[in-house]
Design an enzyme around this catalytic site. Structure first.
Site, PDB file in Angstrom:
ATOM      1  CG  ASP A   1      -0.284  -0.214   2.546  1.00  0.00           C
ATOM      2  OD1 ASP A   1       0.937  -0.484   2.585  1.00  0.00           O
ATOM      3  OD2 ASP A   1      -0.982  -0.130   3.581  1.00  0.00           O
TER       4      ASP A   1
ATOM      5  CG  ASP B   1       6.824   6.045   6.401  1.00  0.00           C
ATOM      6  OD1 ASP B   1       7.552   6.952   5.983  1.00  0.00           O
ATOM      7  OD2 ASP B   1       6.265   6.079   7.523  1.00  0.00           O
TER       8      ASP B   1
HETATM    9  P1  IMP Z   1       7.568   1.201   6.437  1.00  0.00           P
HETATM   10  O1  IMP Z   1       8.082  -0.109   6.945  1.00  0.00           O
HETATM   11  O2  IMP Z   1       7.989   2.352   7.290  1.00  0.00           O
HETATM   12  O3  IMP Z   1       7.901   1.449   4.977  1.00  0.00           O
HETATM   13  O4  IMP Z   1       6.002   1.187   6.602  1.00  0.00           O
HETATM   14  C1  IMP Z   1       5.207   0.461   5.781  1.00  0.00           C
HETATM   15  C2  IMP Z   1       3.864   0.158   6.391  1.00  0.00           C
HETATM   16  O5  IMP Z   1       3.488   1.120   7.384  1.00  0.00           O
HETATM   17  C3  IMP Z   1       2.825   0.214   5.315  1.00  0.00           C
HETATM   18  O6  IMP Z   1       2.629  -1.053   4.727  1.00  0.00           O
HETATM   19  C4  IMP Z   1       1.615   0.721   6.062  1.00  0.00           C
HETATM   20  O7  IMP Z   1       0.878  -0.367   6.557  1.00  0.00           O
HETATM   21  C5  IMP Z   1       2.159   1.521   7.222  1.00  0.00           C
HETATM   22  N1  IMP Z   1       2.124   2.990   6.948  1.00  0.00           N
HETATM   23  C6  IMP Z   1       3.157   3.809   6.696  1.00  0.00           C
HETATM   24  N2  IMP Z   1       2.762   5.081   6.478  1.00  0.00           N
HETATM   25  C7  IMP Z   1       1.409   5.042   6.578  1.00  0.00           C
HETATM   26  C8  IMP Z   1       0.385   6.060   6.431  1.00  0.00           C
HETATM   27  O8  IMP Z   1       0.609   7.236   6.172  1.00  0.00           O
HETATM   28  N3  IMP Z   1      -0.902   5.621   6.613  1.00  0.00           N
HETATM   29  C9  IMP Z   1      -1.219   4.330   6.897  1.00  0.00           C
HETATM   30  N4  IMP Z   1      -0.304   3.371   7.032  1.00  0.00           N
HETATM   31  C10 IMP Z   1       1.006   3.722   6.879  1.00  0.00           C
HETATM   32 MG    MG Z   2      -0.500  -1.423   7.326  1.00  0.00          MG
END
Ligand code: IMP
Ligand code: MG
Length: 177
Positions: A101, A104
């Site tokens: 989705d 981040d």
């Molecule tokens: P990462 O590991 O920091 O890249 O985060 C990835 C996961 O965090 C995604 O698959 C989302 O489920 C969640 N996430 C990160 N940013 C958001 C946001 O702005 N809204 C909702 N979920 C988020």
């Molecule tokens: Mg999530």
């Protein structure tokens, strides 16, 4: 933290148009091959549902899901990851697209990528509906990106805050109040 739904960042119509384009791109890139989509639950389920139907019917598509957690109910990355639901199919020798989705920090993706690589995927690509600028942990290029967004917490179209708002048909900012 108290929150409220904020402005619409990406409309339903813009998402639809972009997902159609990505589906066409995947159809070209994978012409003559079978593609295996691996959706990262739960956030990717709506994007994936639309994306899979945007891929040409001439391309054989396999589908499975994985559930990993790195967030809990907080809006910052915890730095740890846990596999909650694993794949039911073997991906050895397969051409895989990981469907996310949102990327981040890139930490979730980095872990998933390494797991699938270790299981012998023949090729691994990534499709993400959204990319935030904080993507530093995952240092490979993202193959298919829906939209690059500013560093705001967003919800809708499958993305949640504390398990809510996944049902919104568009992407909206979640404001702190
Ligand atoms: P990462 O590991 O920091 O890249 O985060 C990835 C996961 O965090 C995604 O698959 C989302 O489920 C969640 N996430 C990160 N940013 C958001 C946001 O702005 N809204 C909702 N979920 C988020
Ligand atoms: Mg999530």
């Amino acid at each position: 933290m108290k929150t409220a739904l904020g402005a619409v960042l990406i409309s339903e119509e813009d998402i639809r148009r972009r997902v159609t384009e990505i589906g066409r791109q995947i159809s070209n890139d994978f012409a003559g091959r079978t593609v295996t989509l691996v959706g990262i639950l739960k956030g990717s389920f709506i994007f994936l549902a639309d994306l899979i139907r945007a891929i040409s019917p001439e391309i054989p598509v396999e589908l499975d899901f994985m559930s990993v957690s790195s967030y809990g109910d907080a809006t910052t990355t915890s730095g740890t990851i846990h596999i909650e639901k694993d794949l039911g199919i073997s991906i050895e020798g397969k051409d895989v697209i990981i469907v996310e989705d949102i990327v981040d920090s890139g930490l979730t993706l980095l872990h998933v990528y390494n797991i699938l690589l270790a299981r012998g995927a023949r090729s691994l690509r990534v499709a993400t509906l959204l990319e935030k600028p904080g993507n530093s942990k995952y240092d490979r290029p993202l193959d298919y990106i829906g939209f690059k967004i500013p560093n705001k917490f967003v919800v809708g179209f499958g993305l949640d805050y504390a398990q809510h708002y996944r049902n919104l048909p568009n992407i909206r900012v979640l404001d702190e109040i």
